[in-house]
Design a protein around this motif. Sequence first.
Motif, PDB file in Angstrom:
ATOM      1  N   SER A  10       0.277   4.254   8.998  1.00 51.11           N
ATOM      2  CA  SER A  10       0.341   3.221   7.972  1.00 51.11           C
ATOM      3  C   SER A  10       0.735   1.874   8.573  1.00 51.11           C
ATOM      4  O   SER A  10       0.274   0.834   8.118  1.00 51.11           O
ATOM      5  N   ILE A  20      -0.517  -1.804   1.274  1.00 48.47           N
ATOM      6  CA  ILE A  20      -0.152  -0.760   0.317  1.00 48.47           C
ATOM      7  C   ILE A  20      -0.284  -1.351  -1.082  1.00 48.47           C
ATOM      8  O   ILE A  20       0.418  -2.282  -1.445  1.00 48.47           O
ATOM      9  N   ARG A  22      -0.136   0.532  -4.027  1.00 48.78           N
ATOM     10  CA  ARG A  22       0.948   1.137  -4.802  1.00 48.78           C
ATOM     11  C   ARG A  22       1.410   2.392  -4.084  1.00 48.78           C
ATOM     12  O   ARG A  22       0.724   2.923  -3.223  1.00 48.78           O
ATOM     13  N   GLU A  23       2.589   2.850  -4.483  1.00 51.94           N
ATOM     14  CA  GLU A  23       3.205   3.994  -3.821  1.00 51.94           C
ATOM     15  C   GLU A  23       3.936   4.834  -4.853  1.00 51.94           C
ATOM     16  O   GLU A  23       4.609   4.300  -5.731  1.00 51.94           O
ATOM     17  N   HIS A  27       2.586   9.613  -1.793  1.00 54.36           N
ATOM     18  CA  HIS A  27       1.241   9.055  -1.915  1.00 54.36           C
ATOM     19  C   HIS A  27       1.270   7.538  -1.833  1.00 54.36           C
ATOM     20  O   HIS A  27       2.006   6.880  -2.567  1.00 54.36           O
ATOM     21  N   LYS A  28       0.463   7.008  -0.920  1.00 52.00           N
ATOM     22  CA  LYS A  28       0.299   5.562  -0.799  1.00 52.00           C
ATOM     23  C   LYS A  28      -1.178   5.263  -0.996  1.00 52.00           C
ATOM     24  O   LYS A  28      -2.031   5.941  -0.447  1.00 52.00           O
TER      25      LYS A  28
END
Length: 67
Positions: A10, A20, A22-23, A27-28
């Motif tokens: 990442s 990114i 959303r996270e 889970h990203k």
Amino acid sequence: MVISQSEACSRRASPIGWNIKRESGSHKILSRPGWPDVVFAFHDKDEIGPKMLARMAKHTGLEPKDL
């Protein structure tokens, strides 16, 4: 400090334009203009196998050696 493969992947995606979006938990959702969103679903301490690294490289535009 030891950096896992998951965390390193990442981090390496960021310089080539992935952010990114959303996270939620492990889970990203990574987004980059002109590319479909990519779901990155690994805990930061997880080790990722070579087949999954190759698949992630294909979907993100990174080279397998970069991961």
